[in-house]
Design a protein around this motif. Structure first.
Motif, short mmCIF file in Angstrom:
data_model
loop_
_atom_site.label_atom_id
_atom_site.label_comp_id
_atom_site.label_asym_id
_atom_site.label_seq_id
_atom_site.Cartn_x
_atom_site.Cartn_y
_atom_site.Cartn_z
N MET A 18 0.76 -1.24 0.00
CA MET A 18 0.00 0.00 0.00
C MET A 18 0.79 1.29 0.00
N HIS A 19 2.13 1.22 0.16
CA HIS A 19 2.84 2.50 0.16
C HIS A 19 2.62 3.24 -1.15
N ARG A 20 2.32 2.46 -2.20
CA ARG A 20 2.03 3.08 -3.49
C ARG A 20 0.81 3.99 -3.47
N PHE A 21 -0.09 3.73 -2.57
CA PHE A 21 -1.35 4.50 -2.57
C PHE A 21 -1.31 5.72 -1.66
N ILE A 22 -0.18 5.98 -1.05
CA ILE A 22 -0.11 7.12 -0.11
C ILE A 22 -0.62 8.42 -0.76
N PRO A 23 -0.22 8.72 -2.01
CA PRO A 23 -0.72 9.97 -2.59
C PRO A 23 -2.25 9.99 -2.70
N ALA A 24 -2.85 8.81 -2.93
CA ALA A 24 -4.31 8.76 -3.04
C ALA A 24 -4.95 9.02 -1.67
N TYR A 25 -4.39 8.40 -0.61
CA TYR A 25 -4.90 8.68 0.74
C TYR A 25 -4.79 10.17 1.05
N ALA A 26 -3.63 10.73 0.70
CA ALA A 26 -3.40 12.15 0.97
C ALA A 26 -4.43 12.98 0.19
N GLY A 27 -4.71 12.54 -1.03
CA GLY A 27 -5.70 13.24 -1.85
C GLY A 27 -7.07 13.28 -1.18
N TYR A 28 -7.41 12.19 -0.49
CA TYR A 28 -8.71 12.12 0.17
C TYR A 28 -8.84 13.13 1.30
N VAL A 29 -7.71 13.50 1.93
CA VAL A 29 -7.80 14.50 2.99
C VAL A 29 -7.48 15.90 2.47
N GLY A 30 -7.58 16.04 1.15
CA GLY A 30 -7.50 17.38 0.57
C GLY A 30 -6.12 17.87 0.23
N ALA A 31 -5.15 16.96 0.17
CA ALA A 31 -3.77 17.38 -0.12
C ALA A 31 -3.68 18.04 -1.49
N ARG A 32 -2.85 19.05 -1.59
CA ARG A 32 -2.50 19.64 -2.89
C ARG A 32 -1.33 18.84 -3.44
N ILE A 33 -1.53 18.27 -4.62
CA ILE A 33 -0.54 17.33 -5.17
C ILE A 33 0.02 17.86 -6.49
N ILE A 34 1.33 17.72 -6.65
CA ILE A 34 1.94 18.08 -7.94
C ILE A 34 2.94 17.00 -8.34
N GLU A 35 3.11 16.81 -9.65
CA GLU A 35 4.11 15.85 -10.13
C GLU A 35 5.36 16.60 -10.59
N VAL A 36 6.50 16.01 -10.31
CA VAL A 36 7.77 16.60 -10.72
C VAL A 36 8.61 15.50 -11.37
N PRO A 37 9.16 15.75 -12.56
CA PRO A 37 10.00 14.73 -13.20
C PRO A 37 11.25 14.48 -12.37
N VAL A 38 11.58 13.19 -12.22
CA VAL A 38 12.81 12.85 -11.49
C VAL A 38 13.64 11.89 -12.35
N LYS A 39 14.90 11.82 -12.01
CA LYS A 39 15.79 10.92 -12.75
C LYS A 39 15.52 9.47 -12.33
N HIS A 40 15.91 8.55 -13.21
CA HIS A 40 15.80 7.14 -12.86
C HIS A 40 16.98 6.42 -13.47
N HIS A 41 17.65 5.61 -12.69
CA HIS A 41 18.83 4.90 -13.18
C HIS A 41 18.56 3.41 -13.18
N PRO A 42 19.23 2.67 -14.09
CA PRO A 42 19.09 1.22 -14.04
C PRO A 42 19.68 0.68 -12.74
N ARG A 43 19.18 -0.44 -12.29
CA ARG A 43 19.76 -1.07 -11.11
C ARG A 43 21.11 -1.65 -11.50
#
Ligand code: UDP
Ligand code: MG
Length: 218
Positions: A174-199
């Motif tokens: 469920m850690h994946r759903f944290i933004p959705a939970y936060a959304g339910y309590v009215g959180a202001r949410i924004i997306e920001v591009p981040v880097k990603h590297h191969p393992r």
């Protein structure tokens, strides 16, 4: 404390030193107090020893929680949140697929007034058919069901204002759903591009079966 960075660790001995250096380099110049909480999730390699050494050398900035066995990434994150004292909480992975250099940009958005700053791996460096594609479908599904529309629920690197993280218990995947939970309590949410590297070391702990678990949790 202003900032807590929480990092679950499971068998990541090859990257821990590099991770610590990168964290220190990117956090030391921040104009705020910070701590890094490593949560060792029952590693069977030398990760706990390496982490202990880091904490011994700089106990002011680094903390270690050792779980008694491997409980999974979500439980490790939950333990970290329980111990965090920061007003802002940043979650990230230990394998250097996320980049600590992105943290300052996430904090800037929190300072602008957002409650959740969601990292979005625009150029994801994982296998297409078993990881990137299923994840794209899962993101669409989660966005549709929760009505909190994000491109990248699966990216751990995100920043949260502490008060939107209280009031629910994390389990399963469920850690994946944290933004959705936060959304339910009215959180202001924004997306920001981040880097990603191969393992570069070790191997992913997940395959296609995780998508199924995520969908069951949903
Ligand atoms: N992890 C953990 N417990 C587990 C599996 C993974 O704490 O049982 C940690 C792992 O060390 C890493 C993060 O969770 O820091 C993400 O795991 P992984 O890199 O395997 O996932 P992927 O990037 O492939 O989605
Ligand atoms: Mg990874």
């Amino acid at each position: 404390m202003e900032l807590s960075v929480i990092i679950p660790v499971f068998n990541e001995e090859e990257t821990i030193d590099e991770l610590q250096e990168a964290l220190f380099r990117n956090l030391r110049d921040l104009d705020r107090s910070w701590e890094v909480i490593f949560v060792d999730d029952g590693s069977r390699d030398s990760s706990p020893d390496k982490l202990e050494k880091i904490v011994d050398e700089d106990p002011e900035h680094f903390l270690l929680i050792c779980l008694r066995r491997n409980f999974g990434q979500t439980a490790a994150i939950a333990a970290g949140i329980d111990h965090a004292t920061g007003n802002i909480i940043v979650l990230m992975d230990a394998d250097m697929q996320n980049d600590p250099a992105d943290i300052p940009a996430l904090l800037e958005k929190i300072d602008e007034g957002y409650d959740v700053v969601s990292g979005w791996r625009i150029q994801r460096k994982d296998k297409f058919f078993t990881r990137t594609l299923p994840s794209r479908i899962a993101n669409g599904l989660i966005s549709w069901v929760t009505n909190v529309k994000l491109h990248d629920y699966g990216c751990t690197l995100k920043a949260y204002r502490r008060e939107v993280l209280t009031g629910f218990r994390l389990y399963g995947e469920m850690h994946r759903f944290i933004p959705a939970y936060a959304g339910y309590v009215g959180a202001r949410i924004i997306e920001v591009p981040v880097k990603h590297h191969p393992r570069r070391f070790g191997k992913t702990n997940y395959g296609l079966e995780r998508t199924l678990k995520v969908i069951l949790d949903l």
